[in-house]
Scaffold this active site. Structure first.
Site, PDB file in Angstrom:
ATOM      1  CB  SER A  47      -0.976   0.006   1.186  1.00 24.11           C
ATOM      2  OG  SER A  47      -0.289   0.201   2.405  1.00 24.11           O
ATOM      3  CG  HIS A  48       1.997   3.498   2.221  1.00 21.30           C
ATOM      4  ND1 HIS A  48       0.980   2.734   2.742  1.00 21.30           N
ATOM      5  CD2 HIS A  48       1.562   4.780   2.243  1.00 21.30           C
ATOM      6  CE1 HIS A  48      -0.031   3.520   3.084  1.00 21.30           C
ATOM      7  NE2 HIS A  48       0.296   4.760   2.795  1.00 21.30           N
ATOM      8  CG  LEU A 124       3.972   7.160   9.799  1.00 23.69           C
ATOM      9  CD1 LEU A 124       3.269   7.603  11.084  1.00 23.69           C
ATOM     10  CD2 LEU A 124       4.465   8.381   9.040  1.00 23.69           C
ATOM     11  CD  GLU A 188      -3.972  -3.479   1.859  1.00 23.85           C
ATOM     12  OE1 GLU A 188      -4.143  -4.357   1.000  1.00 23.85           O
ATOM     13  OE2 GLU A 188      -2.857  -3.068   2.212  1.00 23.85           O
ATOM     14  CE  LYS A 230     -11.083  -0.589  24.487  1.00 22.19           C
ATOM     15  NZ  LYS A 230     -10.613  -1.852  25.046  1.00 22.19           N
ATOM     16  NE  ARG A 310       7.893  -3.146   8.609  1.00 23.06           N
ATOM     17  CZ  ARG A 310       9.102  -2.649   8.828  1.00 23.06           C
ATOM     18  NH1 ARG A 310       9.922  -2.457   7.814  1.00 23.06           N
ATOM     19  NH2 ARG A 310       9.495  -2.346  10.050  1.00 23.06           N
TER      20      ARG A 310
HETATM   21  P1  NDP Z   1      -1.247  -3.344   8.794  1.00 19.54           P
HETATM   22  O1  NDP Z   1      -2.569  -3.581   9.429  1.00 19.54           O
HETATM   23  O2  NDP Z   1      -0.915  -4.071   7.553  1.00 19.54           O
HETATM   24  O3  NDP Z   1      -0.083  -3.595   9.846  1.00 19.54           O
HETATM   25  C1  NDP Z   1      -0.044  -2.875  11.045  1.00 19.54           C
HETATM   26  C2  NDP Z   1       1.082  -3.341  11.937  1.00 19.54           C
HETATM   27  O4  NDP Z   1       0.676  -4.543  12.595  1.00 19.54           O
HETATM   28  C3  NDP Z   1       2.377  -3.685  11.226  1.00 19.54           C
HETATM   29  O5  NDP Z   1       3.445  -3.281  12.031  1.00 19.54           O
HETATM   30  C4  NDP Z   1       2.299  -5.200  11.075  1.00 19.54           C
HETATM   31  O6  NDP Z   1       3.547  -5.863  10.962  1.00 19.54           O
HETATM   32  C5  NDP Z   1       1.612  -5.594  12.361  1.00 19.54           C
HETATM   33  N1  NDP Z   1       0.885  -6.851  12.287  1.00 19.54           N
HETATM   34  C6  NDP Z   1       0.032  -7.259  11.321  1.00 19.54           C
HETATM   35  N2  NDP Z   1      -0.452  -8.492  11.613  1.00 19.54           N
HETATM   36  C7  NDP Z   1       0.134  -8.866  12.785  1.00 19.54           C
HETATM   37  C8  NDP Z   1       0.050 -10.020  13.594  1.00 19.54           C
HETATM   38  N3  NDP Z   1      -0.706 -11.054  13.277  1.00 19.54           N
HETATM   39  N4  NDP Z   1       0.782 -10.063  14.744  1.00 19.54           N
HETATM   40  C9  NDP Z   1       1.561  -9.021  15.088  1.00 19.54           C
HETATM   41  N5  NDP Z   1       1.689  -7.907  14.350  1.00 19.54           N
HETATM   42  C10 NDP Z   1       0.974  -7.818  13.217  1.00 19.54           C
HETATM   43  O7  NDP Z   1      -1.063  -1.771   8.525  1.00 19.54           O
HETATM   44  P2  NDP Z   1      -2.107  -0.676   8.013  1.00 19.54           P
HETATM   45  O8  NDP Z   1      -2.842  -1.192   6.840  1.00 19.54           O
HETATM   46  O9  NDP Z   1      -2.894  -0.166   9.160  1.00 19.54           O
HETATM   47  O10 NDP Z   1      -1.084   0.475   7.551  1.00 19.54           O
HETATM   48  C11 NDP Z   1      -0.215   0.223   6.469  1.00 19.54           C
HETATM   49  C12 NDP Z   1       0.728   1.377   6.272  1.00 19.54           C
HETATM   50  O11 NDP Z   1       0.026   2.511   5.821  1.00 19.54           O
HETATM   51  C13 NDP Z   1       1.495   1.816   7.513  1.00 19.54           C
HETATM   52  O12 NDP Z   1       2.863   1.667   7.194  1.00 19.54           O
HETATM   53  C14 NDP Z   1       1.138   3.296   7.686  1.00 19.54           C
HETATM   54  O13 NDP Z   1       2.207   4.128   8.098  1.00 19.54           O
HETATM   55  C15 NDP Z   1       0.701   3.656   6.292  1.00 19.54           C
HETATM   56  N6  NDP Z   1      -0.218   4.795   6.299  1.00 19.54           N
HETATM   57  C16 NDP Z   1       0.253   6.024   5.938  1.00 19.54           C
HETATM   58  C17 NDP Z   1      -0.587   7.105   5.956  1.00 19.54           C
HETATM   59  C18 NDP Z   1      -0.095   8.477   5.641  1.00 19.54           C
HETATM   60  O14 NDP Z   1      -0.852   9.426   5.767  1.00 19.54           O
HETATM   61  N7  NDP Z   1       1.124   8.662   5.250  1.00 19.54           N
HETATM   62  C19 NDP Z   1      -2.004   6.982   6.326  1.00 19.54           C
HETATM   63  C20 NDP Z   1      -2.371   5.654   6.723  1.00 19.54           C
HETATM   64  C21 NDP Z   1      -1.503   4.597   6.693  1.00 19.54           C
HETATM   65  P3  NDP Z   1       3.977  -6.553   9.534  1.00 19.54           P
HETATM   66  O15 NDP Z   1       4.227  -5.410   8.605  1.00 19.54           O
HETATM   67  O16 NDP Z   1       5.170  -7.363   9.856  1.00 19.54           O
HETATM   68  O17 NDP Z   1       2.801  -7.393   9.096  1.00 19.54           O
HETATM   69  O1  PYC Z   2      -3.127   4.873   2.805  1.00 21.18           O
HETATM   70  O2  PYC Z   2      -4.461   6.037   4.083  1.00 21.18           O
HETATM   71  C1  PYC Z   2      -3.503   5.947   3.329  1.00 21.18           C
HETATM   72  C2  PYC Z   2      -2.683   7.163   3.038  1.00 21.18           C
HETATM   73  C3  PYC Z   2      -3.071   8.469   3.123  1.00 21.18           C
HETATM   74  C4  PYC Z   2      -1.972   9.223   2.746  1.00 21.18           C
HETATM   75  C5  PYC Z   2      -0.959   8.369   2.453  1.00 21.18           C
HETATM   76  N1  PYC Z   2      -1.409   7.108   2.655  1.00 21.18           N
END
Ligand code: NDP
Ligand code: PYC
Length: 345
Positions: A47-48, A124, A188, A230, A310
């Site tokens: 996704s990034h 991040l 995503e 939460k 990762r």
């Molecule tokens: P995920 O739900 O894919 O993962 C969230 C975290 O949980 C990761 O560190 C992941 O580790 C961990 N994780 C996942 N499954 C398990 C498990 N079973 N047990 C333990 N840990 C687990 O992430 P999101 O979809 O919420 O976010 C994805 C990315 O999007 C992030 O990197 C975030 O910074 C980015 N983002 C950026 C935005 C922006 O504005 N710039 C806005 C929103 C999101 P692992 O990777 O090893 O699976």
């Molecule tokens: O995936 O939510 C997101 C996002 C917003 C800005 C960058 N990534």
């Protein structure tokens, strides 16, 4: 399943850097942005990863980001350090201020980095992982666009507001988590839309507040926070600390400023660095060894640490190359040849 193309990490980084340079981004910034995008792809954070190149090129082409901006670091000598991204990418701004942030945290125990007016597209984890690699605990957060309804509501108000934490470990990858405070990152949902796949239940509601698994309907409706009230509260904290407190946009203003969610957002970001050795000094205990007692106990009960998937993906990419589909590779080639003007780009 077709065999993927395996591209060496350094090769993909060089190619993505050139794509950004050709789009008018100054070489240091292009390298910084490419490092983060390719790190996402390398670590199987699709996704990034390279999917974000198109979004970055679009915002540059629209004149809504300054590819030539040179980050300006402002140091008042206090715990709060500022770096003005000048409408450019957040990544070179972080790179420019990171050494000072780390040094100040070691000196005083705690330091904060405020990134002002940046284009923010990235995950991040790379920020907190870098700081944790230097022996520091770190927190990173930023607003995004108001796509998420607060728990109990149905209208977008909060951003997908990512929140990340890093903790140093001896002889191991740092402990790192990084997540959107929405059920999933918006990227995503967009990837599900492109693949013609439904999204899981509970990620979003339609414009009338009814649950939906249709990614198109979800993108037009409202995303939901993780963990009900939460997650909604943590997301609100992110808005307050990295928006209101910094005097930078919150997610709603960011959306208004860009005239909708078609282009990546501009806002601020907050990164905190803490030196565990300074905090624990009078206790006589080693904070890293104490942390290990907790972290090393996860595996025994079959649980995994965040970032473990990762780091495994990273090891595979470093050993054998980054797997890209034919379509992904063809898109990189089109961007190289024609930039954003590439047909189907
Ligand atoms: P995920 O739900 O894919 O993962 C969230 C975290 O949980 C990761 O560190 C992941 O580790 C961990 N994780 C996942 N499954 C398990 C498990 N079973 N047990 C333990 N840990 C687990 O992430 P999101 O979809 O919420 O976010 C994805 C990315 O999007 C992030 O990197 C975030 O910074 C980015 N983002 C950026 C935005 C922006 O504005 N710039 C806005 C929103 C999101 P692992 O990777 O090893 O699976
Ligand atoms: O995936 O939510 C997101 C996002 C917003 C800005 C960058 N990534």
């Amino acid at each position: 399943m077709p065999t993927p193309n395996l591209i060496p990490v350094a090769e993909l980084e060089a190619r993505v850097t050139r794509i950004f340079e050709a789009a008018g981004v100054r070489p240091e910034s292009a390298a910084s942005v490419a490092r983060v995008i390719v790190a996402g792809e390398r670590d199987a954070c699709k996704s990034h990863g390279i999917y974000r190149i198109e979004g970055c090129l679009k915002v540059l082409a629209a004149g809504k980001a300054a590819g030539d901006a040179v980050p300006q670091v402002h140091d008042s000598g206090r715990a709060v350090i500022e770096v003005d991204a000048g409408g450019g990418f957040s990544n070179p701004a972080f790179d420019a201020a990171r050494p000072l942030l780390a040094a100040r945290a070691r000196e005083t125990g705690i330091a904060a980095l405020v990134i002002r007016d940046c284009l923010h597209f990235s995950a991040l984890w790379h920020e907190v992982e870098t700081l944790a690699g230097e022996g520091l605990a770190a927190l990173s957060m930023c607003p995004s666009y108001a796509f998420v309804a607060p728990a109990g509501g149905k209208e977008p108000l909060l951003g997908t507001n990512p929140f990340a934490f890093g903790w140093p470990r001896q002889g191991e990858h740092p402990y790192v988590f990084d997540f959107a405070t929405s059920m999933a990152a918006r990227g995503e949902i967009e990837l599900h839309r492109r693949a013609g796949k439904p999204i899981p239940e509970g990620w979003a509601v339609d414009a009338d507040g009814n649950p939906t698994t249709d990614p198109e309907v979800a993108l037009a409706g409202a995303m939901l926070p993780f963990g009900a009230h939460k997650g909604s509260a943590i997301s609100t904290m992110v808005e307050l600390l990295s928006g209101a407190m910094l005097g930078e946009f919150m997610s709603r203003e960011a959306l208004d400023f860009m005239g909708g969610g078609g282009l990546l957002p501009r806002h601020g970001a907050l990164i905190l660095a803490l030196d565990p050795q300074v905090f624990a000094a009078r206790s006589g205990r080693d904070p890293i060894a104490e942390g290990e007692k907790l972290l090393s106990a996860f595996g025994a009960q079959g649980a995994r640490l965040p970032s473990q998937r990762r780091f495994a993906a990273r090891a595979a990419s470093l050993a054998g190359g980054i797997p890209l589909t034919d379509a992904e590779l063809a898109q990189i080639e089109r961007f190289e040849a024609e930039g954003l003007a590439a047909p189907g780009a």
